[in-house]
Design an enzyme around this catalytic site. Structure first.
Site, PDB file in Angstrom:
ATOM      1  N   GLU A  51       0.808  -1.221   0.000  1.00 46.56           N
ATOM      2  CA  GLU A  51       0.000   0.000   0.000  1.00 46.56           C
ATOM      3  C   GLU A  51       0.841   1.271   0.000  1.00 46.56           C
ATOM      4  O   GLU A  51       0.456   2.283  -0.577  1.00 46.56           O
ATOM      5  CB  GLU A  51      -0.946   0.009   1.203  1.00 46.56           C
ATOM      6  CG  GLU A  51      -2.107  -0.966   1.079  1.00 46.56           C
ATOM      7  CD  GLU A  51      -1.738  -2.382   1.486  1.00 46.56           C
ATOM      8  OE1 GLU A  51      -0.584  -2.604   1.930  1.00 46.56           O
ATOM      9  OE2 GLU A  51      -2.602  -3.275   1.359  1.00 46.56           O
ATOM     10  N   HIS A 120     -11.317  -4.138  10.253  1.00 42.77           N
ATOM     11  CA  HIS A 120     -11.993  -3.904   8.973  1.00 42.77           C
ATOM     12  C   HIS A 120     -13.356  -3.239   9.139  1.00 42.77           C
ATOM     13  O   HIS A 120     -14.240  -3.430   8.304  1.00 42.77           O
ATOM     14  CB  HIS A 120     -12.138  -5.220   8.211  1.00 42.77           C
ATOM     15  CG  HIS A 120     -10.817  -5.776   7.758  1.00 42.77           C
ATOM     16  ND1 HIS A 120      -9.866  -5.010   7.147  1.00 42.77           N
ATOM     17  CD2 HIS A 120     -10.304  -7.014   7.835  1.00 42.77           C
ATOM     18  CE1 HIS A 120      -8.810  -5.770   6.864  1.00 42.77           C
ATOM     19  NE2 HIS A 120      -9.053  -6.984   7.277  1.00 42.77           N
TER      20      HIS A 120
END
Lengths: 319, 327
Positions: A51, A120
């Protein structure tokens, strides 16, 4: 008008902008559908799970003539790229004296309510609001999702698109053609006169449902959807509160230093809005805990419809 | 690759300019004309110059906190660099960046950077753009040995190798990351071997030999231009001074004999002596070159001193690009 899902609206936004401008490219660890089929492997890049480099490459490519769309998929993963977001993306234009533009869009799924547990299920939009230099969108309907994302891709600044995962299957009308929603313009999703409810993301639909129920009691709720958090359309919020004199803010994030806190502060600082208030501002936010997995706990951690109703009753009772 | 005399003289001049710019910057910082922090690259001039001599303005570089040399080698205007150090409106960043954030996008200098390793992803992005453009441009990322212990180094090497990006990773291994010796931080102190893990060429060169640096960079840049992918070059060098200084130089913590040894390997006389031995430079011409550098630096200081400070009204400008593209 066509009815399509929130997720499809977002996909359409990307596809239309890629068709429109050959400089738009997209990078991510996965994509919905098969965008390579139409746009080819040069412009649709499957990345390694890296990322940080992906986020920084967005800036480097943006400074070199492209309009990258970087898909973090879940907001969870962008936290491993914090240097590139906070030290770089938000600052490069200003600290280099405006020499270059960085037209990059960062997309991420956010929010809770999906049984995904703590990492999440995050709603960290206020974190990014705090970092001067990023623009932030948080759509609540398929039409806004499409129109805002298209505007974000065309914007010449880094824009972070927060896309509530719970909204993905929700369908709604989306105008045909080149549907754009400008950044920085709130929408009054339901006009009313007694209480202003500023709701964010998923909670716009919850606020609308609550407003519908209150209408049966003869209480008129105005639902304001900021849609863009930076730049925030403060004028629309002020105008609504000056009219109703009552404010409830509903935000899926925990309350401390949240978007809800910022909106409450903006009202408190504005003399006309403050004078108009008939009672204290109420915030309806998530519990300040990492979102738990077990369904009863997860539900308890989130703002619920009943919480919104109770907050509205409190502001009504106050004056 | 055989370099023509004018090119060699330009390289010598650029190295002298970098050295003298840094000497002056340290003096001006001590005198309070420059604010914040200065990270001089004195001693490392051959890396910036040897690499940038292979590049054109359409090739893009990213730099580090120790970035003055990269700017000068890439062709930046020292007057605007000096004005930036002085915090003035005619500086490259209108006084908003300072020493650690000088950039000149018009010549492909995408910025010095205050975060170790942060330039690698941006350079990879510039390389992606160059690959998509298909014109044979390349990106070069300068970084220190300290960046090798950052995740961004490994992410950038991997994705560049996977996508065969036209990029050259140039490590300035000066044996110290901030104030810590490399052996304290790396189990394997050599940087070039990391290339093998990503399936790209990795070479180590004497980073104080500008011609050796240039040769290695020429090979790597040619490979990138030809679409054959990334390379890693480890340039072994040394900074003459401290990691950084505020109002006065901090005490030297490195072994005196180590500092002395590396100063004896000064890259500037190494090239000038070589050019004299080859009959391409005379002592008088070298003197003239030094005098010219001195004049240009004095002119840069005058330019910077004459440039106004930004007004308070400039505080909120340059935050966002004014208009979205509507083409």
């Amino acid at each position: 008008m066509r009815e399509i899902s929130f997720a499809k609206a977002l996909d359409e936004a990307v596809a239309e902008e890629m068709r429109r401008d050959a400089k738009v490219i997209t990078m991510g660890t996965d994509f919905t559908g098969d965008p390579i089929k139409e746009f080819g492997p040069d412009r649709v890049r499957f990345t390694p799970i890296s990322e940080s480099v992906m986020t920084g490459m967005g800036l480097g490519a943006a400074a070199s003539g492209y309009r990258p769309i970087i898909n973090w998929r879940s907001v969870t993963f962008c936290f491993v790229a914090m240097d590139q977001i906070i030290n770089q993306a938000s600052k490069v234009r200003y600290m280099f004296g405006g020499q270059a533009d960085f037209p990059v869009t960062y997309r991420c799924g956010t929010g809770s309510g999906m049984g995904m547990a703590a990492q999440h299920s995050q709603s960290p939009h206020s974190l990014w609001m705090h970092i001067a230099g990023l623009k932030i969108i948080l759509p609540s309907t398929p039409a806004d999702a499409k129109g805002l994302l298209k505007s974000a891709i065309r914007d010449n600044n880094p824009v972070v698109s927060f896309e509530c995962s719970r909204l993905n299957p929700i369908t709604g009308p989306v105008p045909d053609g080149d549907h754009l929603v400008p950044l920085g313009v709130a929408e009054v999703k339901r006009a009313g006169t007694d209480v202003t409810v500023v709701a964010l993301g998923y909670y716009v639909r919850e606020a609308l449902a609550v407003a519908e129920a209150f209408a049966l009691e003869g209480i008129s709720i105005e639902v304001v959807d900021p849609r863009t958090l930076v730049p925030l359309d403060v004028d629309t919020i002020h105008a609504s509160v000056r009219k109703t004199g009552r404010l409830v803010v509903v935000d899926e994030a925990p309350p401390m230093c949240s978007a809800a806190a910022e909106i409450a502060a903006l009202i408190a600082e504005d003399p006309a809005s403050f004078r108009a208030l008939k009672g204290p501002v109420q915030r309806v936010c998530a519990a300040a805990v990492p979102v738990p997995y077990s369904p009863p706990l997860e539900q308890a951690s989130l703002p619920r419809r009943g919480d919104i109703v109770a907050a509205i009753r409190r502001v009504l009772a106050a004056g | 690759m055989t370099l023509e005399a004018p090119k060699l003289l330009t390289m010598l001049r650029d190295m002298i300019m970098i050295r003298e710019f840094e000497e002056l910057a340290m003096k001006l910082r001590a005198a309070g004309k420059i604010y914040g922090v200065v990270h001089p690259c004195s001693g490392q001039e051959a890396v910036a110059v040897g690499v940038c001599a292979c590049l054109t303005n359409s090739d893009r570089i990213t730099s580090t906190h120790r970035g003055h040399g990269h700017c000068i080698a890439k062709g930046a205007d020292i007057r605007r660099m000096m004005a930036e150090l002085f915090g003035r409106v005619d500086g490259y960043c209108k006084g908003k960046g300072g020493s650690m954030h000088i950039a000149d996008f018009a010549i492909g200098m995408l910025g010095a950077n205050g975060v170790v390793g942060a330039g690698l992803p941006m350079a990879a992005g510039a390389a992606l753009a160059a690959q998509l453009d298909g014109k044979g441009d390349v990106a070069v990322c300068f970084f220190g040995d300290g960046a090798v212990t950052e995740g961004e180094f490994h992410e950038a090497l991997n994705i560049s190798a996977v996508w065969k990006l036209p990029i050259v990773f140039v490590c300035e291994n000066n044996l110290y990351a901030s104030n810590n010796a490399i052996a304290v931080q790396h189990h394997i102190t050599a940087v070039a071997p990391h290339a093998a893990g990503y399936g790209m060429p990795g070479v180590a060169v004497d980073g104080n030999d500008v011609l050796a640096v240039h040769q290695a960079a020429s090979t790597a840049v040619a490979r990138a231009r030809a679409g054959q992918g990334p390379s890693l070059i480890e340039c072994n060098t040394y900074r003459w001074y401290f990691h950084s200084m505020h109002d006065k130089p901090p005490p030297e913590t490195r072994p005196a004999d180590e500092v002395a040894l590396w100063k004896s390997r000064d890259p500037i006389p190494r090239l000038s002596n070589d050019l004299m031995a080859r009959g391409l430079l005379s002592p008088a011409a070298l003197q003239q070159m030094r005098a010219q550098v001195e004049r240009e630096l004095q002119a840069a200081v005058t330019f910077a001193d004459n440039s106004p400070f930004p007004g308070v009204a400039d505080l909120l400008t340059d935050m966002y690009a004014p208009d979205a593209a509507r083409t």
